[in-house]
Write a protein that holds these residues in place. Sequence first.
Motif, PDB file in Angstrom:
ATOM      1  N   LEU A   1      -7.469  12.246  12.374  1.00 64.04           N
ATOM      2  CA  LEU A   1      -7.465  13.722  13.080  1.00 64.04           C
ATOM      3  C   LEU A   1      -8.653  14.413  13.277  1.00 64.04           C
ATOM      4  O   LEU A   1      -9.140  14.967  14.336  1.00 64.04           O
ATOM      5  CB  LEU A   1      -6.316  14.367  12.411  1.00 64.04           C
ATOM      6  N   ILE A   2      -9.699  14.276  12.111  1.00 64.11           N
ATOM      7  CA  ILE A   2     -11.013  14.670  12.194  1.00 64.11           C
ATOM      8  C   ILE A   2     -11.709  14.186  13.241  1.00 64.11           C
ATOM      9  O   ILE A   2     -12.509  15.061  13.861  1.00 64.11           O
ATOM     10  CB  ILE A   2     -11.593  14.733  10.709  1.00 64.11           C
ATOM     11  N   GLU A   3     -11.457  13.037  13.699  1.00 62.35           N
ATOM     12  CA  GLU A   3     -12.146  12.512  14.738  1.00 62.35           C
ATOM     13  C   GLU A   3     -11.497  12.570  16.321  1.00 62.35           C
ATOM     14  O   GLU A   3     -11.900  12.148  17.117  1.00 62.35           O
ATOM     15  CB  GLU A   3     -12.535  10.870  14.622  1.00 62.35           C
ATOM     16  N   GLY A   4     -10.269  13.632  16.306  1.00 57.95           N
ATOM     17  CA  GLY A   4      -9.631  13.843  17.486  1.00 57.95           C
ATOM     18  C   GLY A   4      -8.731  12.790  17.753  1.00 57.95           C
ATOM     19  O   GLY A   4      -8.006  13.070  18.624  1.00 57.95           O
ATOM     20  N   TYR A   5      -8.086  12.167  16.822  1.00 56.28           N
ATOM     21  CA  TYR A   5      -6.789  11.276  17.148  1.00 56.28           C
ATOM     22  C   TYR A   5      -5.770  11.840  16.344  1.00 56.28           C
ATOM     23  O   TYR A   5      -5.636  11.768  15.140  1.00 56.28           O
ATOM     24  CB  TYR A   5      -7.129   9.912  16.667  1.00 56.28           C
ATOM     25  N   PHE A   6      -4.664  12.319  17.057  1.00 55.25           N
ATOM     26  CA  PHE A   6      -3.559  12.827  16.399  1.00 55.25           C
ATOM     27  C   PHE A   6      -2.328  11.995  16.524  1.00 55.25           C
ATOM     28  O   PHE A   6      -2.169  11.238  17.344  1.00 55.25           O
ATOM     29  CB  PHE A   6      -3.061  14.117  17.061  1.00 55.25           C
ATOM     30  N   ILE A   7      -1.763  11.846  15.266  1.00 52.50           N
ATOM     31  CA  ILE A   7      -0.566  11.279  15.171  1.00 52.50           C
ATOM     32  C   ILE A   7       0.372  11.854  13.815  1.00 52.50           C
ATOM     33  O   ILE A   7      -0.277  11.977  13.039  1.00 52.50           O
ATOM     34  CB  ILE A   7      -0.806   9.713  14.710  1.00 52.50           C
ATOM     35  N   ASP A   8       1.840  12.048  14.216  1.00 56.16           N
ATOM     36  CA  ASP A   8       2.497  12.747  13.049  1.00 56.16           C
ATOM     37  C   ASP A   8       2.987  11.593  12.142  1.00 56.16           C
ATOM     38  O   ASP A   8       2.841  10.525  12.326  1.00 56.16           O
ATOM     39  CB  ASP A   8       3.603  13.728  13.690  1.00 56.16           C
ATOM     40  N   GLN A   9       3.701  12.160  11.018  1.00 58.62           N
ATOM     41  CA  GLN A   9       4.188  11.508  10.070  1.00 58.62           C
ATOM     42  C   GLN A   9       5.172  10.405  10.325  1.00 58.62           C
ATOM     43  O   GLN A   9       5.220   9.141  10.175  1.00 58.62           O
ATOM     44  CB  GLN A   9       4.723  12.512   9.003  1.00 58.62           C
ATOM     45  N   GLU A  10       6.096  10.928  11.244  1.00 58.14           N
ATOM     46  CA  GLU A  10       7.254  10.046  11.730  1.00 58.14           C
ATOM     47  C   GLU A  10       6.821   8.680  12.427  1.00 58.14           C
ATOM     48  O   GLU A  10       6.948   7.632  12.212  1.00 58.14           O
ATOM     49  CB  GLU A  10       8.413  10.696  12.568  1.00 58.14           C
ATOM     50  N   GLU A  11       5.769   9.182  13.377  1.00 59.93           N
ATOM     51  CA  GLU A  11       5.156   8.108  14.484  1.00 59.93           C
ATOM     52  C   GLU A  11       4.403   7.210  13.553  1.00 59.93           C
ATOM     53  O   GLU A  11       4.465   5.991  13.768  1.00 59.93           O
ATOM     54  CB  GLU A  11       4.148   8.961  15.447  1.00 59.93           C
ATOM     55  N   LEU A  12       3.661   7.629  12.807  1.00 67.49           N
ATOM     56  CA  LEU A  12       2.708   6.666  11.794  1.00 67.49           C
ATOM     57  C   LEU A  12       3.664   5.854  11.006  1.00 67.49           C
ATOM     58  O   LEU A  12       3.514   4.491  10.844  1.00 67.49           O
ATOM     59  CB  LEU A  12       2.074   7.296  10.704  1.00 67.49           C
ATOM     60  N   GLU A  13       4.551   6.246  10.221  1.00 69.46           N
ATOM     61  CA  GLU A  13       5.746   5.450   9.631  1.00 69.46           C
ATOM     62  C   GLU A  13       6.417   4.316  10.395  1.00 69.46           C
ATOM     63  O   GLU A  13       6.362   3.133  10.237  1.00 69.46           O
ATOM     64  CB  GLU A  13       6.880   6.269   9.015  1.00 69.46           C
ATOM     65  N   GLN A  14       6.696   4.428  11.856  1.00 61.45           N
ATOM     66  CA  GLN A  14       7.449   3.785  12.825  1.00 61.45           C
ATOM     67  C   GLN A  14       6.512   2.478  13.100  1.00 61.45           C
ATOM     68  O   GLN A  14       6.807   1.638  13.109  1.00 61.45           O
ATOM     69  CB  GLN A  14       7.742   4.460  14.033  1.00 61.45           C
ATOM     70  N   ILE A  15       5.015   2.995  13.266  1.00 63.46           N
ATOM     71  CA  ILE A  15       3.849   1.916  13.815  1.00 63.46           C
ATOM     72  C   ILE A  15       3.802   0.856  12.571  1.00 63.46           C
ATOM     73  O   ILE A  15       3.414  -0.076  12.663  1.00 63.46           O
ATOM     74  CB  ILE A  15       2.756   2.418  14.479  1.00 63.46           C
ATOM     75  N   LEU A  16       3.638   1.689  11.416  1.00 62.47           N
ATOM     76  CA  LEU A  16       3.230   1.004  10.270  1.00 62.47           C
ATOM     77  C   LEU A  16       4.476  -0.210   9.863  1.00 62.47           C
ATOM     78  O   LEU A  16       4.386  -1.354   9.441  1.00 62.47           O
ATOM     79  CB  LEU A  16       3.175   1.640   9.015  1.00 62.47           C
ATOM     80  N   ALA A  17       5.851   0.381  10.285  1.00 60.44           N
ATOM     81  CA  ALA A  17       7.016  -0.727  10.106  1.00 60.44           C
ATOM     82  C   ALA A  17       6.890  -1.730  10.981  1.00 60.44           C
ATOM     83  O   ALA A  17       7.348  -3.004  10.547  1.00 60.44           O
ATOM     84  CB  ALA A  17       8.330   0.146  10.046  1.00 60.44           C
ATOM     85  N   GLY A  18       6.642  -1.560  12.392  1.00 62.34           N
ATOM     86  CA  GLY A  18       6.630  -2.284  13.484  1.00 62.34           C
ATOM     87  C   GLY A  18       5.404  -3.060  13.520  1.00 62.34           C
ATOM     88  O   GLY A  18       5.346  -4.121  14.230  1.00 62.34           O
TER      89      GLY A  18
END
Length: 317
Positions: free
Chosen positions: A42-59
């Motif tokens: 996010l400091i570098e300008g890339y936003f991802i929320d907690q739920e989205e991160l958990e989903q892509i880590l799972a898949g």
Amino acid sequence: MNKELILERKKLLDKLGGIPEPVIENKEWLYLLEEETRNSILIEGYFIDQEELEQILAGNKPISKSQEEAIKYFKTAKFIYGLAYENYKSDEFLFGIPLIRQINKELGFDGEFRKEKIKIAGTKFEPPENYIEEWVRVYIDYVYSLNNDFFNNLSVSHAFFEEIHPFKDGNGRTGRILLNYILISNGYPLVIIKGTDKSKQIYYKGLEEIDNQLSNLFTEYKNIPPDKHKVLERLKETKANTLKKLILEALRESLDRLIIAKYEEKGEKLEPVGKLLKDLGYSPESTRQLIKRGKIIAVKIKKTWYSTKNLVKRFLK
């Protein structure tokens, strides 16, 4: 937040078994790593929320640029922090150019030290144009000498790496992973430098504060290699008030989370801090001040601070 409170927490965590192994099966470690991933990119300008991160880590199927950056950061940090944990367990500290380059590569960059001039966006500070590898070697030597005034020098080392800006890209993320690699190697948990606008401003202010003290360092050695001993002395004289405060506060949050998890494992019940302190005769305002000053080990869940009865009593003695 002062370093004495951090050292007291570290001592307690060590008595409870120390930092846990950085494996995703440990829910507290996974939480810290996920939060660090989200905030660092996010400091570098890339936003991802907690739920989205958990989903892509799972898949493990990134789609957007932010998701792709999150996956690379998470995997890199997980592997590098595993190495740091082995440093901690074996009481050794392995640190050098191969590690630094590999982190940058794992993050998706080329891992090669730049050979051209570079400008850091939003700053007046000019990184060195020449002798990049020599400057990185000075940084490595400085990291090996952090034990004196550890937290100040740790903060200076982080800023110094960002000032060198050794790669064409990915220096911020590489530097923050290195910061946590050093902490974990010394038995501390990782810190999360938050990417919110307010926290980011404090972070940049802390870097700028150190930049100002070292403003002529690179111009002094523009056409000659850095004198290692003179530069190290200069770094040891540098103060990192703002950045050190930010790192200590972040470290307090991570330590508190791990300590409370250890107490929960022992069967202790989490209760609202307000209720625990009210039972001991403290007012709501006193409770807020005690939490703010780090006198209470507590974790914030949604909008409420929680702790255990024994932890509260222990730190109010």
